[in-house]
Scaffold this active site. Structure first.
Site, short mmCIF file in Angstrom:
data_model
loop_
_atom_site.label_atom_id
_atom_site.label_comp_id
_atom_site.label_asym_id
_atom_site.label_seq_id
_atom_site.Cartn_x
_atom_site.Cartn_y
_atom_site.Cartn_z
N CYS A 8 0.86 -1.18 0.00
CA CYS A 8 0.00 0.00 0.00
C CYS A 8 0.90 1.23 0.00
CB CYS A 8 -0.99 -0.02 1.17
SG CYS A 8 -0.27 0.20 2.81
N ASN A 11 2.37 1.61 4.30
CA ASN A 11 2.64 0.35 5.00
C ASN A 11 2.35 0.47 6.50
OD1 ASN A 11 5.45 -1.85 5.64
ND2 ASN A 11 3.38 -2.43 5.14
N CYS A 13 -1.37 0.73 7.38
CA CYS A 13 -2.81 0.42 7.52
C CYS A 13 -3.18 -0.83 6.72
CB CYS A 13 -3.67 1.59 7.07
SG CYS A 13 -3.57 3.06 8.09
N ARG A 14 -3.40 -0.65 5.43
CA ARG A 14 -3.94 -1.74 4.61
C ARG A 14 -3.02 -2.93 4.46
NH1 ARG A 14 -5.23 1.75 -0.56
NH2 ARG A 14 -3.29 2.71 0.18
N SER A 15 -1.78 -2.69 4.06
CA SER A 15 -0.90 -3.84 3.80
C SER A 15 -0.51 -4.60 5.06
CB SER A 15 0.33 -3.44 2.97
OG SER A 15 1.07 -2.42 3.58
N ASP A 123 -8.19 3.44 1.37
CA ASP A 123 -7.23 3.80 2.41
C ASP A 123 -7.97 4.45 3.57
OD1 ASP A 123 -5.11 4.59 3.98
OD2 ASP A 123 -4.02 5.58 2.35
#
Length: 152
Positions: A8, A11, A13-15, A123
């Site tokens: 993401c 690095n 939150c999402r990933s 995001d």
């Protein structure tokens, strides 16, 4: 062993949530995977995931507290079989970074969730805590789809 890298922007939150989810789901499915995450931006290198991401993940049984932000680099294309981007902007960044010799899979993570209502994992960073649960829903759905794909 199949190696998967989630990517993401920062690095945090999402990933890292995707990394935590896939680790648990793969273990439950009896799959041995090497799973990691990275970002295309370097603002959060060395930092723990966003506290809201940690809390949302923990509420579902995923511990991502030990993860630390790192930058996606060209060497990742020789280390990982799957590089899965959370959105088109990060996918485009990875496509520019990829060596011509890369013969693995480079695509959007939600390609493994064809019934999801969106194609990109949004995001949640600039939103409230409420934005993390729907993101985890998408990540869990795509992780299940990726596991099904890896079993075929």
């Amino acid at each position: 062993m199949v190696r998967v890298l989630f990517v993401c922007l920062g690095n945090i939150c999402r990933s890292p949530m995707a990394e935590g989810v896939l680790r648990v789901k793969a273990q439950s499915a009896g799959l041995a995977l090497d799973v990691a995450s990275a970002g295309t931006g370097d603002w959060h290198v060395g930092e723990a995931p966003d506290l809201r991401a940690q809390e949302a993940a923990a509420a579902r049984g995923y511990d991502i507290t030990a993860l630390r932000g790192r930058l996606a680099v060209r060497a990742d294309f020789s280390r990982f079989d799957y590089l899965l981007a959370m959105d088109r902007k990060n996918l485009a960044h990875l496509q520019r970074l990829a060596p011509t010799s890369f013969n693995g899979t480079l695509r959007l993570f939600l390609d493994y969730a064809p019934d999801a209502p969106v194609r990109e994992v949004p995001d949640p960073y600039f939103g409230s805590e409420d934005g993390f649960a729907p993101v985890l829903d998408l990540i869990e759905e795509a992780a299940d789809g990726l596991i099904r794909h890896l079993r075929t």
